[in-house]
Write a protein that holds these residues in place. Structure first.
Motif, PDB file in Angstrom:
ATOM      1  N   SER A  23      18.809   7.988  -1.428  1.00  0.00           N
ATOM      2  CA  SER A  23      18.101   9.402  -1.792  1.00  0.00           C
ATOM      3  C   SER A  23      18.098   9.971  -0.271  1.00  0.00           C
ATOM      4  O   SER A  23      17.795   9.111   0.772  1.00  0.00           O
ATOM      5  CB  SER A  23      16.942   9.207  -2.258  1.00  0.00           C
ATOM      6  N   ASP A  60      15.753  11.466   1.121  1.00  0.00           N
ATOM      7  CA  ASP A  60      14.448  11.219   1.783  1.00  0.00           C
ATOM      8  C   ASP A  60      14.216   9.792   2.200  1.00  0.00           C
ATOM      9  O   ASP A  60      13.033   9.711   2.579  1.00  0.00           O
ATOM     10  CB  ASP A  60      13.277  11.973   0.847  1.00  0.00           C
ATOM     11  N   THR A  61      15.396   8.979   2.140  1.00  0.00           N
ATOM     12  CA  THR A  61      15.181   7.518   2.828  1.00  0.00           C
ATOM     13  C   THR A  61      14.752   7.467   4.040  1.00  0.00           C
ATOM     14  O   THR A  61      15.411   8.351   5.133  1.00  0.00           O
ATOM     15  CB  THR A  61      16.385   6.705   2.399  1.00  0.00           C
ATOM     16  N   LYS A 110       7.528   3.823  -4.606  1.00  0.00           N
ATOM     17  CA  LYS A 110       8.511   4.235  -3.207  1.00  0.00           C
ATOM     18  C   LYS A 110       8.540   3.632  -1.836  1.00  0.00           C
ATOM     19  O   LYS A 110       9.281   3.962  -0.871  1.00  0.00           O
ATOM     20  CB  LYS A 110       8.395   5.808  -2.931  1.00  0.00           C
ATOM     21  N   SER A 123      11.831   5.067   0.196  1.00  0.00           N
ATOM     22  CA  SER A 123      12.888   5.367  -0.541  1.00  0.00           C
ATOM     23  C   SER A 123      12.615   4.971  -2.079  1.00  0.00           C
ATOM     24  O   SER A 123      11.900   4.090  -2.298  1.00  0.00           O
ATOM     25  CB  SER A 123      14.287   4.651  -0.150  1.00  0.00           C
ATOM     26  N   TRP A 124      13.567   5.794  -2.911  1.00  0.00           N
ATOM     27  CA  TRP A 124      13.532   5.431  -4.223  1.00  0.00           C
ATOM     28  C   TRP A 124      14.406   4.187  -4.669  1.00  0.00           C
ATOM     29  O   TRP A 124      14.273   3.591  -5.636  1.00  0.00           O
ATOM     30  CB  TRP A 124      14.148   6.743  -5.139  1.00  0.00           C
ATOM     31  N   TYR A 125      15.336   3.818  -3.522  1.00  0.00           N
ATOM     32  CA  TYR A 125      16.204   2.850  -3.693  1.00  0.00           C
ATOM     33  C   TYR A 125      16.094   1.733  -2.764  1.00  0.00           C
ATOM     34  O   TYR A 125      16.864   1.336  -1.990  1.00  0.00           O
ATOM     35  CB  TYR A 125      17.548   3.117  -3.816  1.00  0.00           C
TER      36      TYR A 125
END
Lengths: 83, 407
Positions: free
Chosen positions: B69, B71-72, B43, B17-19
């Motif tokens: 996001s 795509d997580t 990521k 994930s970005w987060y």
């Protein structure tokens, strides 16, 4: 009795991060109100609590242990910055 | 710590994930344990979580999907630990048989007495006590449970008068018997055991007092070893003599001689740092040496032995490893000078005198040395004030009278 109550109230008011270093290889942040990971990569870790934020710089940083009130950061710590 | 992780079991997960930070914080707030969190790339974060916490983590992602996001993704890479390992091996019949044999072996080890340690015996013979224990059913090979230790204790106390109390402790396969012996009955003086007082050694009397019996010497007399000092045969006006147990105080100047010799050239065995270890494994009291693990060919050595027992918790199993450590000694020849040899001799004689004249008053010391080709000889003569009285039994014989012949 009054003093005890005052002390308890003061303790509850404290919302900063209690920081404990073990040389430059491990640092633990604790806060009874909770800690949060704001940013994490191998060179920087940003940790925040309700009233303060801290940024740790270093290399090969990882989070050894995490719980709602405590975060342990391991690796080669070079500096710590209060925001 | 790693062994505890393995026993409890864990999942290796990867968070894509970005987060990632938000997921980590959310997991911490939910009380989902995460540890060894490592950043792999911008990521991806790799972490460990509890064995059954991966589903909670996946449901957390579903709940927090809006904040993250699209795509997580959380990928469970593998599960490790004792429980996954057992699940992986459950279909193997050999493993199952081995596990059953292991469990039976452990139960057997813990339910049978494999060694008996007896401590606290001083006056009672250990062999007799072991035989008595055997008669009570406590021997190597007997079951550890099902004994009435109170009954055994009282039976043994009745059998051995010298024993005051016995404690039995069973640590797994080892029976520890701690014996407390009763205090010794003080020696009583038998007044019908008639005795003389004689001189223990040659000396000049300073004090000569008789408490019972007839005194034969006076203060100032020189006496020889074995000379009668107080007679137990007491003259009686009515019955010519009567026998008594003589007692008294006989303090005298006596001479003590100490001799020692030291050669000038002495071979000493000094420890080196070179060590070797030898292992022996003991299973059910059968000792198996393990020569392939280490041996030595030292000519001179010191030995230290240590036995490590295999334990299951606090219970001791009948499996032990004995480690014998051999420290090599190096023979070194040392040549003493006259002064060094003299000091060595004096120290040796002082030590002998310290033990021998403990509690006695030393009035005079004379030291002489004699030098030979081989070494130095020392003779120390000292005068001490000592009690020279020693008791000597009077043997009486009953002579039956011959019957008179009646003419």
């Amino acid at each position: 009795m009054k003093n005890k109550r005052e002390r308890k109230a003061k303790k509850q008011e404290f919302k900063g991060l209690q920081t404990e270093f073990y040389s430059n290889t491990q640092v633990t942040f604790e806060n009874p109100c909770g800690v949060e990971i704001l940013e994490y990569n191998t060179e920087t870790v940003r940790i925040g609590s309700e009233k303060s934020r801290v940024r740790i710089y270093g290399s090969g940083l990882d989070l050894g242990h995490i719980s709602p009130q405590c975060v342990m950061v391991r690796g080669k710590i070079t500096s710590l910055e209060f925001e | 710590m790693k062994i505890f992780d393995w026993l409890a079991g864990f999942c290796n997960i990867e968070i894509h994930s970005w987060y990632c930070e938000r997921i980590i914080t959310a997991a911490a707030k939910e009380g989902i344990p995460l540890w060894q969190i490592e950043r792999i790339d911008d990521k991806t974060v790799r972490a460990k979580t509890g064995l059954f916490d991966d589903t909670e983590l996946l449901s957390l992602i579903e709940r927090e999907r809006e904040k993250l996001s699209p795509d997580t993704e959380i990928v469970v890479c593998d599960k490790d630990g004792l429980i996954p390992w057992l699940i992986d091996h459950k279909m193997r019949s050999g493993f199952a048989a081995g596990a059953v044999i292991c469990i039976i072996a452990v139960i057997m080890m813990l339910s049978v007495i494999w060694s008996v340690d007896i401590s606290g015996l001083y006056t009672v013979s250990p062999k007799e006590f072991s035989e008595a224990l055997e008669r009570q059913g406590l021997y190597i090979g007997a079951f550890a449970n099902g004994h009435d230790f109170d009954a055994i204790r009282f039976s043994l106390i009745r059998e051995f008068e010298q024993i005051a109390y016995i404690t039995f402790n069973i640590d797994g396969s080892r029976l520890n018997v701690e014996v407390t012996e009763s205090d010794q009955i003080p020696e009583t003086v038998d007044n019908l055991d008639y005795r003389n007082i004689v001189a223990k050694e040659d000396g000049v009397l300073i004090v000569a007092e008789a408490y019972e019996g007839k005194i034969m010497v006076e203060a100032g007399h020189a006496v020889e070893k074995g000379e009668l000092l107080i007679s137990g045969i007491f003259p009686s006006k009515e019955i010519s003599y009567r026998l008594v147990r003589a007692s008294g105080k006989m303090t005298a100047y006596t001479k003590k001689t100490y001799e020692a010799f030291t050669p000038y050239t002495v071979t000493e065995y000094l420890p080196t740092e070179e060590t070797a270890r030898k292992y022996e494994i003991s299973i059910f009291n059968i000792t198996i040496p393990l020569p392939f693990f280490g041996d030595h060919s030292y000519e001179f050595f010191d030995t230290e032995e240590e036995t490590v027992y295999l334990t299951a918790g606090e219970e001791i199993l009948p499996v032990s490893v004995k480690v014998s450590t051999f420290n090599r000694l190096e023979a070194t020849t040392h040549t003493f000078t006259f002064d060094e040899a003299k000091d060595r001799l004096l120290a040796e004689i002082d030590e002998k005198m310290r033990i021998d004249t403990h509690g006695l008053e030393v009035t005079d010391i004379k030291v002489s040395f004699a030098e030979t080709d081989l070494g130095l000889y020392c003779k120390t003569e000292c005068t001490v004030i000592d009690d020279i009285a020693i008791q000597q039994k009077i043997y009486t014989e009953f002579i039956p009278r011959k019957p008179r012949q009646i003419e």
